[in-house]
Design a protein around this motif. Structure first.
Motif, PDB file in Angstrom:
ATOM      1  N   GLU A 159     -30.786  25.203  40.120  1.00  0.00           N
ATOM      2  CA  GLU A 159     -31.808  24.177  39.879  1.00  0.00           C
ATOM      3  C   GLU A 159     -32.980  24.784  39.104  1.00  0.00           C
ATOM      4  N   LEU A 178     -35.064  19.664  34.454  1.00  0.00           N
ATOM      5  CA  LEU A 178     -34.695  19.042  35.726  1.00  0.00           C
ATOM      6  C   LEU A 178     -33.884  17.772  35.502  1.00  0.00           C
ATOM      7  N   ASN A 220     -25.374  17.470  37.364  1.00  0.00           N
ATOM      8  CA  ASN A 220     -24.821  17.308  38.713  1.00  0.00           C
ATOM      9  C   ASN A 220     -23.986  16.035  38.809  1.00  0.00           C
ATOM     10  N   TRP A 259     -30.453  18.832  34.435  1.00  0.00           N
ATOM     11  CA  TRP A 259     -29.744  19.385  35.592  1.00  0.00           C
ATOM     12  C   TRP A 259     -29.225  18.269  36.496  1.00  0.00           C
ATOM     13  N   GLU A 260     -30.053  17.252  36.728  1.00  0.00           N
ATOM     14  CA  GLU A 260     -29.623  16.124  37.564  1.00  0.00           C
ATOM     15  C   GLU A 260     -28.460  15.381  36.911  1.00  0.00           C
ATOM     16  N   LYS A 266     -33.215  28.533  46.851  1.00  0.00           N
ATOM     17  CA  LYS A 266     -32.586  27.221  46.969  1.00  0.00           C
ATOM     18  C   LYS A 266     -33.458  26.278  47.787  1.00  0.00           C
ATOM     19  N   TYR A 318     -25.790  21.677  31.983  1.00  0.00           N
ATOM     20  CA  TYR A 318     -26.353  22.819  32.711  1.00  0.00           C
ATOM     21  C   TYR A 318     -26.875  23.871  31.738  1.00  0.00           C
TER      22      TYR A 318
END
Length: 186
Positions: free
Chosen positions: A29, A68, A75, A71-72, A35, A90
């Motif tokens: 992240e 961010l 995911n 990244w979301e 984490k 990523y």
């Protein structure tokens, strides 16, 4: 540049340099050094927000927000089984994250170019990118940049293979007889 100077210095001293391309976690992240323990805001979010008040912090915070978001989305792609798209997202997220000090593609390319230009060994390890590289039981990294045993075993195997390939041993091929005139550069 400093890496080239180090390689040239090693050669001048009769040392065979080995360049090591650092592995970089892909699934981490953005902005996090540890984490997230719980969903929602935590102390890490407060320290990220504090970056905005530093010199150049507004731009860093904007890049973090972009990272961010990427990244979301990565995911979501990963969870839906679109691994190739997830990896692309990523990678882009990693490149936009300037809060967490992860090695950027430009540095890796400079290292590859130096190895090619100088004709020195470049050691690379192959971390599977189709699985979360920081997830329990699949982990290669303990945090945003430090490899753990699973990755270190790959490094050790590649170092031994590289040393044997370039025939750096003075007497024989016994790996217990590692040379003292070999240095690595990350």
């Amino acid at each position: 540049d400093y890496m080239s100077d180090i390689v040239k210095y090693c050669r001048k001293k009769g040392i065979s340099p080995i360049l090591i391309e650092p592995a970089v976690p892909l699934y981490w992240e953005p902005g996090r050094r540890v984490k997230r323990e719980v969903k929602g805001r935590d102390d890490g979010d407060k320290s990220i927000q504090a970056v905005a008040n530093t010199r150049g912090g507004k731009q860093v915070l904007e890049r973090y927000c972009k990272a961010l978001n990427l990244w979301e989305r990565a995911n979501e792609a990963y969870e839906s089984g679109n691994i190739d798209r997830a990896i692309e997202l990523y990678e882009e997220a990693k490149e936009n994250d300037y809060i967490t000090p992860r090695i950027k593609g430009q540095h890796l390319q400079e290292l590859r170019d130096l190895a090619k230009e100088e004709g020195v060994s470049l050691l690379q390890i192959d971390i599977p990118r189709d699985k979360d590289d920081g997830k329990d039981r699949e982990a290669y990294f303990g945090d945003y940049c430090h490899p753990i045993e699973r990755a270190n075993v790959l490094y050790a195997q590649e170092i031994a293979r590289t040393i044997r390939t370039v025939d750096m041993f003075k007497q024989d091929k016994d790996s217990s007889n590692l040379p003292t005139d070999t240095y690595t550069l990350y």
